[in-house]
Motif scaffolding. Sequence first.
Motif, PDB file in Angstrom:
ATOM      1  N   VAL A  32       0.828  -1.209   0.000  1.00 42.57           N
ATOM      2  CA  VAL A  32       0.000   0.000   0.000  1.00 42.57           C
ATOM      3  C   VAL A  32       0.862   1.258   0.000  1.00 42.57           C
ATOM      4  CG1 VAL A  32      -1.723   1.316   1.295  1.00 42.57           C
ATOM      5  CG2 VAL A  32      -1.957  -1.160   1.076  1.00 42.57           C
ATOM      6  N   PHE A  33       1.879   1.295   0.866  1.00 44.10           N
ATOM      7  CA  PHE A  33       2.691   2.498   1.017  1.00 44.10           C
ATOM      8  C   PHE A  33       4.027   2.424   0.291  1.00 44.10           C
ATOM      9  CE2 PHE A  33       0.165   2.188   5.010  1.00 44.10           C
ATOM     10  CZ  PHE A  33      -0.699   3.232   4.738  1.00 44.10           C
ATOM     11  N   GLY A  34       4.407   1.235  -0.150  1.00 45.59           N
ATOM     12  CA  GLY A  34       5.655   1.097  -0.904  1.00 45.59           C
ATOM     13  C   GLY A  34       6.891   0.907  -0.063  1.00 45.59           C
ATOM     14  N   SER A  35       6.789   0.982   1.257  1.00 47.32           N
ATOM     15  CA  SER A  35       7.955   0.754   2.122  1.00 47.32           C
ATOM     16  C   SER A  35       7.491   0.217   3.477  1.00 47.32           C
ATOM     17  CB  SER A  35       8.749   2.043   2.315  1.00 47.32           C
ATOM     18  OG  SER A  35       8.004   2.956   3.076  1.00 47.32           O
ATOM     19  N   VAL A  36       8.427  -0.401   4.143  1.00 51.10           N
ATOM     20  CA  VAL A  36       8.143  -0.991   5.454  1.00 51.10           C
ATOM     21  C   VAL A  36       9.034  -0.312   6.486  1.00 51.10           C
ATOM     22  CG1 VAL A  36       8.187  -3.119   6.807  1.00 51.10           C
ATOM     23  CG2 VAL A  36       7.574  -3.198   4.401  1.00 51.10           C
ATOM     24  N   PRO A  37       8.466   0.135   7.600  1.00 50.98           N
ATOM     25  CA  PRO A  37       9.312   0.696   8.656  1.00 50.98           C
ATOM     26  C   PRO A  37      10.305  -0.359   9.165  1.00 50.98           C
ATOM     27  CG  PRO A  37       6.989   1.089   9.121  1.00 50.98           C
ATOM     28  CD  PRO A  37       7.053   0.181   7.952  1.00 50.98           C
ATOM     29  N   LEU A  38      11.520   0.058   9.413  1.00 47.67           N
ATOM     30  CA  LEU A  38      12.574  -0.861   9.825  1.00 47.67           C
ATOM     31  C   LEU A  38      12.238  -1.550  11.154  1.00 47.67           C
ATOM     32  CD1 LEU A  38      15.302  -1.999   9.072  1.00 47.67           C
ATOM     33  CD2 LEU A  38      16.370  -0.064  10.215  1.00 47.67           C
ATOM     34  N   PHE A  39      11.555  -0.839  12.044  1.00 43.53           N
ATOM     35  CA  PHE A  39      11.257  -1.427  13.347  1.00 43.53           C
ATOM     36  C   PHE A  39      10.356  -2.659  13.222  1.00 43.53           C
ATOM     37  CE2 PHE A  39       7.289   0.867  12.959  1.00 43.53           C
ATOM     38  CZ  PHE A  39       6.391   0.067  13.648  1.00 43.53           C
ATOM     39  N   ALA A  40       9.483  -2.674  12.207  1.00 40.85           N
ATOM     40  CA  ALA A  40       8.532  -3.779  12.071  1.00 40.85           C
ATOM     41  C   ALA A  40       9.250  -5.090  11.766  1.00 40.85           C
ATOM     42  CB  ALA A  40       7.508  -3.466  10.987  1.00 40.85           C
ATOM     43  N   GLU A  41      10.180  -5.055  10.836  1.00 38.19           N
ATOM     44  CA  GLU A  41      10.917  -6.269  10.493  1.00 38.19           C
ATOM     45  C   GLU A  41      11.777  -6.740  11.658  1.00 38.19           C
ATOM     46  OE1 GLU A  41      14.283  -7.826   7.366  1.00 38.19           O
ATOM     47  OE2 GLU A  41      13.104  -6.064   6.850  1.00 38.19           O
ATOM     48  N   GLU A  42      12.424  -5.799  12.310  1.00 39.06           N
ATOM     49  CA  GLU A  42      13.300  -6.145  13.425  1.00 39.06           C
ATOM     50  C   GLU A  42      12.507  -6.694  14.614  1.00 39.06           C
ATOM     51  OE1 GLU A  42      17.061  -3.785  14.352  1.00 39.06           O
ATOM     52  OE2 GLU A  42      15.594  -3.077  15.820  1.00 39.06           O
ATOM     53  N   THR A  43      11.384  -6.078  14.914  1.00 40.81           N
ATOM     54  CA  THR A  43      10.546  -6.554  16.014  1.00 40.81           C
ATOM     55  C   THR A  43       9.990  -7.940  15.712  1.00 40.81           C
ATOM     56  OG1 THR A  43       9.946  -4.263  16.486  1.00 40.81           O
ATOM     57  CG2 THR A  43       8.613  -5.957  17.519  1.00 40.81           C
ATOM     58  N   ALA A  44       9.577  -8.163  14.480  1.00 40.26           N
ATOM     59  CA  ALA A  44       9.075  -9.487  14.089  1.00 40.26           C
ATOM     60  C   ALA A  44      10.176 -10.537  14.226  1.00 40.26           C
ATOM     61  CB  ALA A  44       8.548  -9.442  12.662  1.00 40.26           C
ATOM     62  N   ARG A  45      11.382 -10.201  13.838  1.00 36.25           N
ATOM     63  CA  ARG A  45      12.506 -11.132  13.957  1.00 36.25           C
ATOM     64  C   ARG A  45      12.767 -11.465  15.423  1.00 36.25           C
ATOM     65  NH1 ARG A  45      16.790  -8.178  12.265  1.00 36.25           N
ATOM     66  NH2 ARG A  45      15.934  -8.209  10.172  1.00 36.25           N
ATOM     67  N   PHE A  46      12.781 -10.451  16.275  1.00 39.69           N
ATOM     68  CA  PHE A  46      13.009 -10.698  17.700  1.00 39.69           C
ATOM     69  C   PHE A  46      11.881 -11.518  18.310  1.00 39.69           C
ATOM     70  CE2 PHE A  46      15.643  -6.532  17.967  1.00 39.69           C
ATOM     71  CZ  PHE A  46      16.737  -7.177  17.415  1.00 39.69           C
ATOM     72  N   ALA A  47      10.647 -11.239  17.906  1.00 38.74           N
ATOM     73  CA  ALA A  47       9.504 -12.005  18.422  1.00 38.74           C
ATOM     74  C   ALA A  47       9.598 -13.467  18.001  1.00 38.74           C
ATOM     75  CB  ALA A  47       8.187 -11.400  17.933  1.00 38.74           C
ATOM     76  N   MET A  48      10.040 -13.715  16.772  1.00 39.58           N
ATOM     77  CA  MET A  48      10.175 -15.092  16.301  1.00 39.58           C
ATOM     78  C   MET A  48      11.262 -15.832  17.084  1.00 39.58           C
ATOM     79  SD  MET A  48      11.035 -16.561  12.502  1.00 39.58           S
ATOM     80  CE  MET A  48      12.688 -15.898  12.517  1.00 39.58           C
ATOM     81  N   ILE A  49      12.359 -15.166  17.341  1.00 38.22           N
ATOM     82  CA  ILE A  49      13.444 -15.791  18.094  1.00 38.22           C
ATOM     83  C   ILE A  49      13.007 -16.097  19.522  1.00 38.22           C
ATOM     84  CG2 ILE A  49      15.755 -15.408  19.041  1.00 38.22           C
ATOM     85  CD1 ILE A  49      16.312 -13.772  16.436  1.00 38.22           C
ATOM     86  N   TRP A  50      12.366 -15.126  20.178  1.00 35.30           N
ATOM     87  CA  TRP A  50      11.884 -15.341  21.541  1.00 35.30           C
ATOM     88  C   TRP A  50      10.861 -16.474  21.576  1.00 35.30           C
ATOM     89  CZ3 TRP A  50      12.365 -13.340  26.570  1.00 35.30           C
ATOM     90  CH2 TRP A  50      13.424 -12.450  26.743  1.00 35.30           C
ATOM     91  N   MET A  51       9.962 -16.494  20.607  1.00 40.26           N
ATOM     92  CA  MET A  51       8.932 -17.531  20.566  1.00 40.26           C
ATOM     93  C   MET A  51       9.571 -18.912  20.405  1.00 40.26           C
ATOM     94  SD  MET A  51       5.826 -18.010  17.834  1.00 40.26           S
ATOM     95  CE  MET A  51       6.971 -18.290  16.502  1.00 40.26           C
ATOM     96  N   ALA A  52      10.521 -19.046  19.496  1.00 46.49           N
ATOM     97  CA  ALA A  52      11.147 -20.342  19.252  1.00 46.49           C
ATOM     98  C   ALA A  52      11.944 -20.822  20.465  1.00 46.49           C
ATOM     99  CB  ALA A  52      12.050 -20.259  18.024  1.00 46.49           C
ATOM    100  N   MET A  53      12.666 -19.920  21.094  1.00 46.59           N
ATOM    101  CA  MET A  53      13.489 -20.320  22.241  1.00 46.59           C
ATOM    102  C   MET A  53      12.627 -20.708  23.443  1.00 46.59           C
ATOM    103  SD  MET A  53      16.661 -20.241  21.290  1.00 46.59           S
ATOM    104  CE  MET A  53      17.573 -20.170  22.801  1.00 46.59           C
ATOM    105  N   MET A  54      11.590 -19.941  23.716  1.00 50.17           N
ATOM    106  CA  MET A  54      10.708 -20.269  24.837  1.00 50.17           C
ATOM    107  C   MET A  54       9.915 -21.554  24.559  1.00 50.17           C
ATOM    108  SD  MET A  54      11.332 -18.252  27.181  1.00 50.17           S
ATOM    109  CE  MET A  54      12.266 -16.784  27.350  1.00 50.17           C
ATOM    110  N   ALA A  55       9.516 -21.746  23.319  1.00 50.07           N
ATOM    111  CA  ALA A  55       8.810 -22.980  22.965  1.00 50.07           C
ATOM    112  C   ALA A  55       9.738 -24.182  23.108  1.00 50.07           C
ATOM    113  CB  ALA A  55       8.259 -22.891  21.549  1.00 50.07           C
ATOM    114  N   ALA A  56      11.020 -24.000  22.835  1.00 50.69           N
ATOM    115  CA  ALA A  56      11.982 -25.096  23.023  1.00 50.69           C
ATOM    116  C   ALA A  56      12.094 -25.461  24.503  1.00 50.69           C
ATOM    117  CB  ALA A  56      13.346 -24.705  22.463  1.00 50.69           C
ATOM    118  N   ALA A  57      12.097 -24.461  25.379  1.00 49.59           N
ATOM    119  CA  ALA A  57      12.127 -24.735  26.816  1.00 49.59           C
ATOM    120  C   ALA A  57      10.866 -25.481  27.247  1.00 49.59           C
ATOM    121  CB  ALA A  57      12.281 -23.437  27.608  1.00 49.59           C
ATOM    122  N   LEU A  58       9.737 -25.083  26.698  1.00 45.97           N
ATOM    123  CA  LEU A  58       8.487 -25.790  27.007  1.00 45.97           C
ATOM    124  C   LEU A  58       8.517 -27.219  26.461  1.00 45.97           C
ATOM    125  CD1 LEU A  58       5.898 -22.964  26.382  1.00 45.97           C
ATOM    126  CD2 LEU A  58       6.392 -24.094  28.567  1.00 45.97           C
ATOM    127  N   GLY A  59       9.212 -27.413  25.364  1.00 51.19           N
ATOM    128  CA  GLY A  59       9.370 -28.755  24.822  1.00 51.19           C
ATOM    129  C   GLY A  59      10.108 -29.676  25.772  1.00 51.19           C
TER     130      GLY A  59
END
Length: 163
Positions: A32-59
Amino acid sequence: MNIVDGALRALVTLCLIGLTVLVLFQVVSRYVFGSVPLFAEETARFAMIWMAMMAAALGVRDAANIRIDLVPAAIGRLSPRVLRLLEALLESVSLTVFLVLAWYGLDAMLFAHGQTSPGMGIPLSYPYAVMPIAFVCAAVFSALRIVYGPAEHSPESQVGGAE
């Protein structure tokens, strides 16, 4: 430990929801806007890493992690006491690995403290903090499995009841 388990599950859920919202936001922003704010990609990456690591501990808590099952399965005709001792020995190996990884994760977190992320400008020690936290949680769950055996809701504990 049920409080820690519930907190980890809530954190994993929040990370998944946040990751989903951020990725949708990125797609809409890009088309829609032609660009993505840098914080969005970085925050998504950090959220994915945190989710995977915590899920591994739960595993580890649920015995859903990759384990060495060949040895107990190969000599499964042993007495339950010897089999329990063997399980504790194998779990001790996992515990040792988790503690070593927690130590090196703490070292990485402290090393990254002086650096900041380019998108959000936060110290990189914040996203790196997931390593020692997740591996300490996994070590605690592993230690509890050594002391008390498998948790009530783990696949291992339900094998005997299904027969």
